[in-house]
Design a protein around this motif. Structure first.
Motif, PDB file in Angstrom:
ATOM      1  N   THR A   1       1.948  -9.040  -9.997  1.00 50.80           N
ATOM      2  CA  THR A   1       1.046  -7.994 -10.542  1.00 50.80           C
ATOM      3  C   THR A   1      -0.498  -8.064 -10.066  1.00 50.80           C
ATOM      4  N   ASP A   2      -0.782  -9.274 -10.295  1.00 52.65           N
ATOM      5  CA  ASP A   2      -2.425  -9.607  -9.687  1.00 52.65           C
ATOM      6  C   ASP A   2      -2.466  -9.304  -8.288  1.00 52.65           C
ATOM      7  N   TYR A   3      -1.721  -9.703  -7.378  1.00 49.51           N
ATOM      8  CA  TYR A   3      -1.746  -9.363  -6.006  1.00 49.51           C
ATOM      9  C   TYR A   3      -1.674  -7.707  -5.905  1.00 49.51           C
ATOM     10  N   SER A   4      -0.808  -7.197  -6.370  1.00 51.01           N
ATOM     11  CA  SER A   4      -0.834  -5.745  -6.265  1.00 51.01           C
ATOM     12  C   SER A   4      -1.878  -5.017  -6.909  1.00 51.01           C
ATOM     13  N   GLN A   5      -2.404  -5.441  -8.206  1.00 47.82           N
ATOM     14  CA  GLN A   5      -3.850  -4.714  -8.336  1.00 47.82           C
ATOM     15  C   GLN A   5      -4.899  -4.908  -7.532  1.00 47.82           C
ATOM     16  N   LYS A   6      -5.095  -6.122  -7.075  1.00 45.40           N
ATOM     17  CA  LYS A   6      -6.069  -6.192  -5.931  1.00 45.40           C
ATOM     18  C   LYS A   6      -5.784  -5.415  -4.724  1.00 45.40           C
ATOM     19  N   GLN A   7      -4.499  -5.070  -4.461  1.00 45.39           N
ATOM     20  CA  GLN A   7      -4.218  -4.531  -3.089  1.00 45.39           C
ATOM     21  C   GLN A   7      -4.514  -2.920  -3.462  1.00 45.39           C
ATOM     22  N   ALA A   8      -4.265  -2.540  -4.729  1.00 46.22           N
ATOM     23  CA  ALA A   8      -4.390  -0.944  -5.168  1.00 46.22           C
ATOM     24  C   ALA A   8      -5.701  -0.665  -5.126  1.00 46.22           C
ATOM     25  N   ASP A   9      -6.775  -1.782  -5.804  1.00 45.50           N
ATOM     26  CA  ASP A   9      -8.007  -1.512  -5.713  1.00 45.50           C
ATOM     27  C   ASP A   9      -8.636  -0.986  -4.152  1.00 45.50           C
ATOM     28  N   THR A  10      -8.137  -1.946  -3.380  1.00 46.12           N
ATOM     29  CA  THR A  10      -8.679  -1.803  -1.862  1.00 46.12           C
ATOM     30  C   THR A  10      -7.951  -0.258  -1.369  1.00 46.12           C
ATOM     31  N   MET A  11      -6.651  -0.410  -1.365  1.00 52.25           N
ATOM     32  CA  MET A  11      -5.965   0.833  -1.149  1.00 52.25           C
ATOM     33  C   MET A  11      -6.696   2.336  -1.441  1.00 52.25           C
ATOM     34  N   MET A  12      -7.036   2.295  -2.881  1.00 51.15           N
ATOM     35  CA  MET A  12      -7.606   3.350  -3.537  1.00 51.15           C
ATOM     36  C   MET A  12      -9.098   3.892  -3.025  1.00 51.15           C
ATOM     37  N   GLY A  13      -9.594   2.812  -2.018  1.00 48.68           N
ATOM     38  CA  GLY A  13     -10.968   3.153  -1.539  1.00 48.68           C
ATOM     39  C   GLY A  13     -10.611   3.904  -0.276  1.00 48.68           C
ATOM     40  N   ASN A  14      -9.630   4.590  -0.010  1.00 51.29           N
ATOM     41  CA  ASN A  14      -9.313   5.419   0.925  1.00 51.29           C
ATOM     42  C   ASN A  14      -8.687   6.707   0.207  1.00 51.29           C
ATOM     43  N   ARG A  15      -8.639   7.874   1.118  1.00 55.39           N
ATOM     44  CA  ARG A  15      -8.022   9.014   0.508  1.00 55.39           C
ATOM     45  C   ARG A  15      -6.649   8.874   0.354  1.00 55.39           C
ATOM     46  N   LEU A  16      -5.793   9.180  -0.599  1.00 56.39           N
ATOM     47  CA  LEU A  16      -4.404   9.301  -0.780  1.00 56.39           C
ATOM     48  C   LEU A  16      -3.896   9.639   0.220  1.00 56.39           C
ATOM     49  N   ASP A  17      -3.862  10.991   0.412  1.00 57.10           N
ATOM     50  CA  ASP A  17      -3.109  11.673   1.488  1.00 57.10           C
ATOM     51  C   ASP A  17      -3.210  11.169   2.962  1.00 57.10           C
TER      52      ASP A  17
ATOM     53  N   TRP B   1       0.963  -1.046  -0.050  1.00 61.17           N
ATOM     54  CA  TRP B   1       0.096   0.014   0.135  1.00 61.17           C
ATOM     55  C   TRP B   1       0.850   1.354  -0.063  1.00 61.17           C
ATOM     56  N   CYS B   2       1.844   1.234   0.843  1.00 61.57           N
ATOM     57  CA  CYS B   2       2.646   2.475   1.222  1.00 61.57           C
ATOM     58  C   CYS B   2       3.626   2.743  -0.013  1.00 61.57           C
ATOM     59  N   VAL B   3       4.078   1.756  -0.844  1.00 61.94           N
ATOM     60  CA  VAL B   3       4.887   1.852  -2.021  1.00 61.94           C
ATOM     61  C   VAL B   3       3.982   2.403  -3.093  1.00 61.94           C
ATOM     62  N   MET B   4       2.930   1.748  -3.271  1.00 62.70           N
ATOM     63  CA  MET B   4       1.818   2.391  -4.314  1.00 62.70           C
ATOM     64  C   MET B   4       1.479   3.820  -4.024  1.00 62.70           C
ATOM     65  N   ALA B   5       1.262   4.211  -2.430  1.00 65.03           N
ATOM     66  CA  ALA B   5       0.801   5.492  -2.372  1.00 65.03           C
ATOM     67  C   ALA B   5       1.819   6.587  -2.669  1.00 65.03           C
ATOM     68  N   ALA B   6       3.223   6.093  -2.282  1.00 62.12           N
ATOM     69  CA  ALA B   6       4.130   7.031  -2.575  1.00 62.12           C
ATOM     70  C   ALA B   6       4.360   7.149  -3.795  1.00 62.12           C
ATOM     71  N   THR B   7       4.434   6.130  -4.736  1.00 61.54           N
ATOM     72  CA  THR B   7       4.720   6.155  -6.127  1.00 61.54           C
ATOM     73  C   THR B   7       3.632   7.135  -6.897  1.00 61.54           C
ATOM     74  N   PHE B   8       2.418   6.612  -6.395  1.00 63.47           N
ATOM     75  CA  PHE B   8       1.199   7.637  -6.882  1.00 63.47           C
ATOM     76  C   PHE B   8       1.504   9.183  -6.602  1.00 63.47           C
ATOM     77  N   THR B   9       1.843   9.497  -5.370  1.00 68.70           N
ATOM     78  CA  THR B   9       2.070  10.971  -5.032  1.00 68.70           C
ATOM     79  C   THR B   9       2.981  11.276  -5.857  1.00 68.70           C
ATOM     80  N   GLU B  10       4.282  10.686  -5.939  1.00 65.46           N
ATOM     81  CA  GLU B  10       5.481  11.220  -6.937  1.00 65.46           C
ATOM     82  C   GLU B  10       4.999  11.637  -8.182  1.00 65.46           C
ATOM     83  N   SER B  11       3.922  10.800  -8.810  1.00 71.05           N
ATOM     84  CA  SER B  11       3.533  10.933 -10.143  1.00 71.05           C
ATOM     85  C   SER B  11       2.615  12.283 -10.279  1.00 71.05           C
TER      86      SER B  11
END
Length: 209
Positions: free
Chosen positions: A184-200, A130-140
């Motif tokens: 990839t499949d694992y991370s996509q499922k985790q991302a879907d759940t993670m993005m149900g929360n507010r990014l910041d 979750w935190c890698v994805m949140a950080a990477t998305f924030t960087e973008s």
């Protein structure tokens, strides 16, 4: 993990004004969120850019729409949503009702509004993902023009360093993931759940050591 920050900014530029009509959000949540993300962009756009908090609210509404769309990649779907401009009629309606609609949006979608704290996974690898994805998305987002404060930049660096160290090949193998496709499949499922929360809010909750 990119988002159409320029499209969001262009939408925001035409959305300025005061309440003139008693506009109401649609009863359907997805239709309501289609109104709310441009409303949030119109309220959050400030002197040529967005703060992380303002952009996180925009994305929070866009996620509601994106989750109703087909496809496994939540980031691609959010990008598609925010590339879809409102019609001229919708823009005019929103322009004349920004304050009222903003209040309605925040009441309808408390997660996007930032009034609900996220609960990160208890599993250390899931949390690191979750935190890698949140950080990477924030960087973008920052690369696309979203403004980060110095404190946010420092926190982002610490989160990414910590999460990357915990999201190792060995840790993934210990969970039974031995191929790129599985990860990839694992991370996509985790991302879907993670993005149900507010990014910041997710980023703020991520460990830094």
């Amino acid at each position: 993990m990119k988002i159409a920050t320029m499209t969001i900014a262009s939408a925001a530029l035409v959305l300025s004004g005061c309440d003139m009509f008693n506009a109401k959000l649609p009863a359907n949540d997805v239709d309501a969120a289609k109104t709310c993300w441009p409303v949030a962009s119109g309220k959050g756009y400030n002197n040529g850019n967005f703060s992380l908090a303002d952009m996180s609210e925009v994305i929070g509404y866009a996620v509601v729409v994106a989750k109703a769309e087909p496809g496994p990649n939540i980031f691609d779907k959010v990008n598609k949503v925010t590339n879809t401009k409102p019609t001229d009629e919708e823009t005019q309606k929103m322009k004349m009702n920004l304050d009222s609609l903003q209040s309605q949006c925040r009441a309808r979608f408390p997660v996007a509004a930032g009034s609900v704290a996220p609960t990160l996974p208890s599993d250390s690898v899931d949390k690191a993902n979750w935190c890698v994805m949140a950080a990477t998305f924030t960087e973008s987002l920052a690369q696309g023009g979203v403004r980060l404060t110095d404190a946010e930049k420092q926190h982002l660096d610490a989160v990414k360093r910590t999460a990357t160290a915990n999201f190792s090949d060995a840790a993934l193998e210990a969970k039974g993931f031995t191929s790129t496709e599985q990860v990839t499949d694992y991370s996509q499922k985790q991302a879907d759940t993670m993005m149900g929360n507010r990014l910041d809010k997710v980023l703020a909750a991520c460990p830094t050591s």
